[in-house]
Design a protein around this motif. Structure first.
Motif, short mmCIF file in Angstrom:
data_model
loop_
_atom_site.label_atom_id
_atom_site.label_comp_id
_atom_site.label_asym_id
_atom_site.label_seq_id
_atom_site.Cartn_x
_atom_site.Cartn_y
_atom_site.Cartn_z
N PRO A 1 0.77 -1.16 -0.06
CA PRO A 1 0.09 -0.38 -0.01
C PRO A 1 0.99 1.20 -0.03
O PRO A 1 1.86 1.13 0.32
N PRO A 2 0.32 2.32 -0.41
CA PRO A 2 1.30 3.40 -0.40
C PRO A 2 1.38 3.97 1.15
O PRO A 2 0.75 3.74 2.26
N ALA A 3 2.59 4.20 1.20
CA ALA A 3 3.17 4.81 2.50
C ALA A 3 2.60 6.17 2.80
O ALA A 3 2.66 7.15 2.07
N ASP B 1 -2.50 -1.72 6.66
CA ASP B 1 -1.30 -1.14 5.81
C ASP B 1 0.04 -2.03 6.55
O ASP B 1 0.82 -2.28 5.77
N LEU B 2 0.09 -2.00 7.44
CA LEU B 2 1.24 -2.65 8.36
C LEU B 2 1.18 -4.10 7.86
O LEU B 2 2.26 -4.62 7.55
N ALA B 3 0.20 -4.97 8.03
CA ALA B 3 0.13 -6.42 7.60
C ALA B 3 0.57 -6.40 6.10
O ALA B 3 1.52 -7.24 5.72
N GLU B 4 0.32 -5.48 5.15
CA GLU B 4 0.62 -5.93 3.88
C GLU B 4 1.85 -5.36 3.58
O GLU B 4 2.52 -5.85 2.48
N THR B 5 2.19 -4.20 4.37
CA THR B 5 3.77 -3.97 4.10
C THR B 5 4.78 -5.08 4.48
O THR B 5 5.74 -5.22 3.89
N LEU B 6 4.24 -5.62 5.67
CA LEU B 6 5.37 -6.76 6.31
C LEU B 6 5.44 -8.04 6.04
O LEU B 6 6.14 -8.68 6.34
N TRP B 7 4.31 -8.37 5.07
CA TRP B 7 3.99 -9.66 4.82
C TRP B 7 5.35 -10.42 4.37
O TRP B 7 5.94 -11.78 4.77
N ARG B 8 6.02 -10.03 3.29
CA ARG B 8 7.23 -10.65 2.62
C ARG B 8 8.23 -10.81 3.67
O ARG B 8 9.12 -11.86 3.54
N TYR B 9 8.51 -9.60 4.44
CA TYR B 9 9.53 -9.73 5.40
C TYR B 9 9.31 -10.87 6.40
O TYR B 9 10.44 -11.49 6.66
#
Length: 1023
Positions: free
Chosen positions: A622-624, A665-673
């Motif tokens: 998502p956009p930051a 937004d946090l969940a979709e930003t961090l999932w790959r990490y």
């Protein structure tokens, strides 16, 4: 392999030319060798290579130089990425500088009793030199190392000539000594040796001339007269006395003396000090003592005071470490502590073993027979202490901890000293020692008594109170402080002397009132932070200050003992301080506004880190939010991952207090990490919150993303397989209704992974092919990469290795084309598996070694397990069972830390096979039973059937026929239920051999024990 630095830098045994080409590569290798076996921070390497010329791309260029250097070594695993740096493995004897140091140290011990052997040893050491080390380098660290080596070389020459003289030589040494003495005129030892050699040769005048020359130089350069030893030698020359047969031995290396400074203002504790004295003086001394008590009671002060009093009892040295068991930092790992102890005892860094058990054994060997004291301060628990204990009765260990360390008392025979709060007399004595007799005499006795009791007679609180009184100008400081404490009875219950915590908070409250406005604001904000610790950028965001102003406030708080700063530069509060800070009230809405700024900062910075870590997947994030303040900058994937690792707990804590949209937004930003790093437990909690947030917003697409994330994580953890499939199917249906083919592709890939892990290979392949069909050739590369890798693994398990090989080769090519370095190891481990399947062990090992180095460098922990697994199988195939067990134990340790039951099952399966191959059937049985439990809990029917078959094989090999039959029947049933006829028939045949033929019990299932190709389910990785 050999690393040569005693001359031009060379590497021998790598298959290439010995010379190291390129200034940058030589500098990089040199710094890594200077700290062989240690983690060298990336910023240290950047500074060594480019210094002030380093720019924003220096981190990427360092990565390139590391990659090139790996190709120059005998294997990429030699140079590994660890935390925020790199470590070069140098085995014992591979570094010529280390061999030189070892030979010189051995020779020094021989000079007096066996000078001829010392001569031989020193000549061998000096023969290692080929020229000047790092002559063309301007790297400060390498120049300093070269200087140290040159100094040791000079010491070796001095020792050699002393040994030669001890063997009766004289005239033949003059030329060499004269050359050295003229080159180093300030070294009196060389002049002493030269004068002795000339005297033996009958050249008295030349001996005196050499002395006069050295004396003039000392006077001109240093303003000093020659030392007593040289004057004594010259006196013998002048008197005509015969030259001495032997010269005085060089001073030995000093024993380690690591005790911190003695505690100022120490009072009381006479009974405890006497008890410690009595324990070490007893006919059978107590070798381990644990000092236990509450926070702030003075455990460290007591231990350090006694250690200084008793140091004469331990002439061979005193070792000290703060284990950081209770505080803002992570507890010190025993292996790191042992590395420091070994270096303090004279072991070269490159000779220190890597494994904890080996380090502990080497440590016990080095201290054996020595009279030494170990002070292990601030221990977390028994497990942290045990590896650090010496085995020699000549050593005494003193441990401090808030924990009672019962296990140490029961198992190791330790004795405990329980430290209580001060008595009123001792507390007043402490105040008197800190404030001075004259100052305390001006204070009313009643005020002093009141302050003592309101500080709960706790040394920590009393010391803080004394500092506050000292800073108060004029009389009445004690009375004013005692009165202030009394005045805060309502809000903080300051006068509850039965609770030392409230008393300490009272002292902090009095200190807080003296803070400047920015300092008070920052203190409140650190208390408002939802995570365990934080760094300057986060403090600035919370407080709404510029970073420089936040740093100034933090510095003031650290000086005032209100905030603690770790060596890594992070800030936090002691438990008592945090409890107090959270009770402070600022302006209305201050905390809410602060947390809003913190949320913007964390999400913006996390998004920037992910853009660098996995740039191919920006389309998924998502956009930051806009963040106007300062934030860390990431110049390499390593720096981005390091930041995410450091802030992971804080980011997850933020999700717990954020609104629904920010949680999404946090969940979709961090999932790959979270996936790459192997943090499924953290991911499960985050995605559960994400699903609740999506439902609260009534957003069907957000709910679909959450269910996709939740389903694939539950599948990874092996939790409720049907529920995981339900989440994934619901997500797919939502994306189909919305007409979003790319999101459908991602979910179908995850469905394929779920089916593959259950052994449903046809269904898995169908999903992967459907996933690929939904993405155009020009579509996002990650959506093509993942199903390609996964379908290749299924094809391998289905007996179609050529097709699988072609797909993986293409994946590897496309990863390089898209600069997707982080997923290259995924392809390499697939190629390694295929090579194993087709009997090409050498290729399998090469792919696994390359993949392991890259997986560790990029933090891809699941692939790290795969590579270690393959390396173990290769060792087992090469009839190296011990190496196989070691590799598979490594794999199991990483698998356990990841939390994925499927990854854990694979690791257990191979470890059990290697244990059986090594003949350790008891451990193999235990490992197989755990594998069966894991497979059953995960609903992995194929894994459970294979575990039953393997258990039957082991029981048969042990002659336990009934148990073998029972597990064999379960295996047949499991395989048949899955349609695995070949496997069922194989087990059924073994059961037939057992039936009525007990003599075959030990070999009926022998073909199924330790078989490397029999893994019952595919390794599928969600891309």
């Amino acid at each position: 392999m050999e690393f040569l630095v005693l001359g031009p830098l060379e590497v021998r045994g790598s298959g290439g030319p010995p010379g190291v080409a390129g200034r940058l590569r030589r500098a990089l290798l040199g710094v890594l060798l200077a700290r062989a076996g240690q983690v060298v921070p990336a910023d240290v390497l950047v500074d060594a290579l480019w210094g002030e010329r380093a720019d924003e791309r220096a981190g990427q260029r360092l990565h390139l130089q590391v990659h090139r250097l790996r190709g120059f070594l005998d294997g990429p695993e030699r140079l590994s990425r660890v935390e925020n740096g790199y470590r070069l493995r140098v085995d014992e004897g591979e570094l010529d500088a280390e061999r030189f140091e070892s030979l010189v140290a051995r020779a020094v011990g021989l000079v007096e009793r066996e000078p001829a052997r010392a001569v031989e040893t020193l000549r061998a050491a000096l023969a290692l030199w080929r020229g000047a080390p790092f002559a063309d380098s301007d790297v400060p660290e390498l120049c300093a190392w070269a200087d140290r080596l040159a100094e040791r070389r000079l010491v070796a020459w001095e020792t050699l000539y002393r040994a030669e003289l001890a063997c009766g030589a004289g005239a033949e040494l003059v030329d060499g000594l004269e050359e050295l003495a003229r080159a180093h005129p300030l070294r009196e030892r060389l002049t002493e040796l030269l004068v002795t050699a000339l005297h033996r040769a009958g050249r008295r005048d030349e001996a005196l001339a050499a002395y006069r020359r050295a004396r003039r130089c000392l006077a001109d350069e240093l303003g000093l007269e020659p030392g007593a030893e040289l004057r004594e030698v010259v006196a013998r020359v002048r008197s005509g006395a015969a030259p001495p047969d032997r010269l005085a031995a060089a001073s030995p290396e000093p024993a380690p003396n690591q005790l911190p400074a003695d505690i100022g203002g120490f009072v009381g504790r006479g009974a405890e000090l006497a008890e410690l004295d009595a324990r070490v003086s007893a006919p059978v001394p107590v070798l381990i003592t644990a000092v236990a008590g509450t926070a702030g009671v003075g455990k460290t002060a007591l231990a350090v005071r006694w250690a200084h009093r008793a140091r004469e009892r331990f002439p061979d040295g005193q070792l000290y470490v703060d284990l950081r068991g209770y505080g803002p930092d992570q507890p010190r790992a025993p292996e790191d502590v042992l590395a420091g102890f070994l270096r303090a005892l004279g072991m070269a860094g490159s000779a220190i073993p890597h494994e904890l058990d080996e380090r502990a054994a080497r440590f016990r060997t080095l201290v054996d027979g020595r009279r030494m004291l170990l002070l292990l301060d601030n221990a977390a628990d028994v497990a942290q202490v045990r590896p650090l204990l010496p085995g020699s009765p000549s050593c005494v260990t003193l441990v401090t901890s808030r924990d009672t360390l019962t296990g140490l008392v029961v198992r190791e025979g330790a004795r405990r000293v329980a430290l209580d709060r001060f008595s009123a007399v001792e507390a007043r004595e402490l105040l008197r020692s800190l404030l001075g007799e004259e100052r305390l005499a001006t204070e009313p006795a009643a005020a002093v008594d009141a302050l003592v009791e309101r500080c709960a007679r706790l040394p920590l609180a009393l010391r803080i109170a004394a500092e506050l009184v000292r800073s108060h100008r004029g009389p009445g400081g004690v009375a004013a402080l005692a009165g202030s404490l009394a005045g805060r009875r309502g809000a903080l219950d300051l006068l509850d002397v039965d609770d030392p915590q409230t008393a300490v908070r009272a002292v902090f409250s009095w200190s807080y009132q003296r803070l400047a406005p920015d300092e008070a604001l920052v203190f409140r904000m650190v208390g408002a932070h939802p995570g365990p610790d934080l760094e300057e950028h986060a403090v600035a965001a919370l407080a709404g200050l510029e970073r420089r102003a936040a740093r100034r406030a933090l510095d003031a708080l650290v000086r005032g003992h209100l905030v603690e700063r770790s060596p890594s530069g992070r800030y936090g509060l002691h438990d008592l301080l945090h409890a107090y800070a959270t009770e402070l009230d600022g302006p209305a809405d201050e905390r809410m506004a602060a947390l809003g700024r913190l949320s913007d900062y964390y999400l913006s910075t996390a998004s920037a880190a992910m853009d660098v870590l996995v740039p191919q997947e920006t389309f998924r994030r998502p956009p930051a939010p806009d963040w106007p303040g300062e934030a860390p900058r990431f110049d390499s994937p390593e720096s981005a991952r390091d930041w995410l690792d450091a802030e992971r707990a804080n980011l997850l804590a933020l999700a717990r207090i954020s609104g629904p949209r920010r949680t999404l937004d946090l969940a979709e930003t961090l999932w790959r990490y979270l996936f790459l790093g192997g943090f499924p437990d953290e991911a499960l909690h985050l995605y559960t919150r994400e699903l609740s947030a999506a439902r609260a917003l009534g957003d069907p697409l957000a709910e679909a993303r959450a269910r996709n994330n939740l389903g694939k994580t539950m599948d990874q953890l092996g939790l409720d397989g049907e529920a995981a499939l339900d989440h994934l199917r619901a997500a797919l249906a939502a994306y189909e209704r919305a007409g979003l083919p790319e999101w459908q592709s991602a979910v179908r890939n995850n469905l394929g992974v779920a089916h593959g892990r259950r052994g449903e290979l046809d269904a898995a392949v169908a999903e992967f092919e459907a996933s690929l069909a939904l993405v155009s050739p020009d579509g996002p590369w990650p959506l093509r990469r993942a199903p390609m890798v996964n379908v290749s693994r299924c094809l391998k398990e289905m007996g179609r290795p050529d097709e699988a090989l072609g797909i993986l080769a293409r994946v590897l090519e496309l990863c390089r084309e898209h600069e997707d370095l982080i997923h290259i190891p995924n392809a390499l481990t697939g190629l390694a598996d295929l090579s194993l399947l087709t009997g090409r062990e050498a290729e399998a090992r090469a792919h696994a070694v390359d993949g392991l180095a890259l997986a560790r460098e990029h933090g891809f922990r699941a692939v790290e397990v795969d590579c270690l697994r393959v390396l173990g199988v290769v060792a087992r195939s090469a009839d190296q069972p011990a190496e196989a067990v070691r590799r598979h134990e490594e794999a199991l340790a990483v698998a356990r830390s990841i939390g994925s039951r499927h990854t854990l099952l694979e690791a257990l399966d191979e470890l059990a096979a290697s244990q059986a191959a090594a003949g350790d059937l008891a451990r193999a049985l235990a490992t197989r039973r755990e594998a069966l439990d894991v497979a059953t809990e995960a609903g992995h029917r194929a894994g459970a059937a294979a575990a039953h078959a393997a258990l039957a094989a082991l029981h048969a090999r042990r002659g336990e026929t009934e148990a073998a039959r029972a597990h064999g029947r379960d295996a047949v049933g499991g395989h048949e239920a899955l349609g695995q006829r070949t496997e069922a028939d194989e087990v059924r045949s073994a059961l037939a051999d057992l039936a009525g033929r007990e003599g075959l019990g030990e070999r009926a299932f022998a073909g199924r024990v330790g078989r490397s190709e029999g893994r019952p389910f595919p390794t599928v990785r969600r891309g």
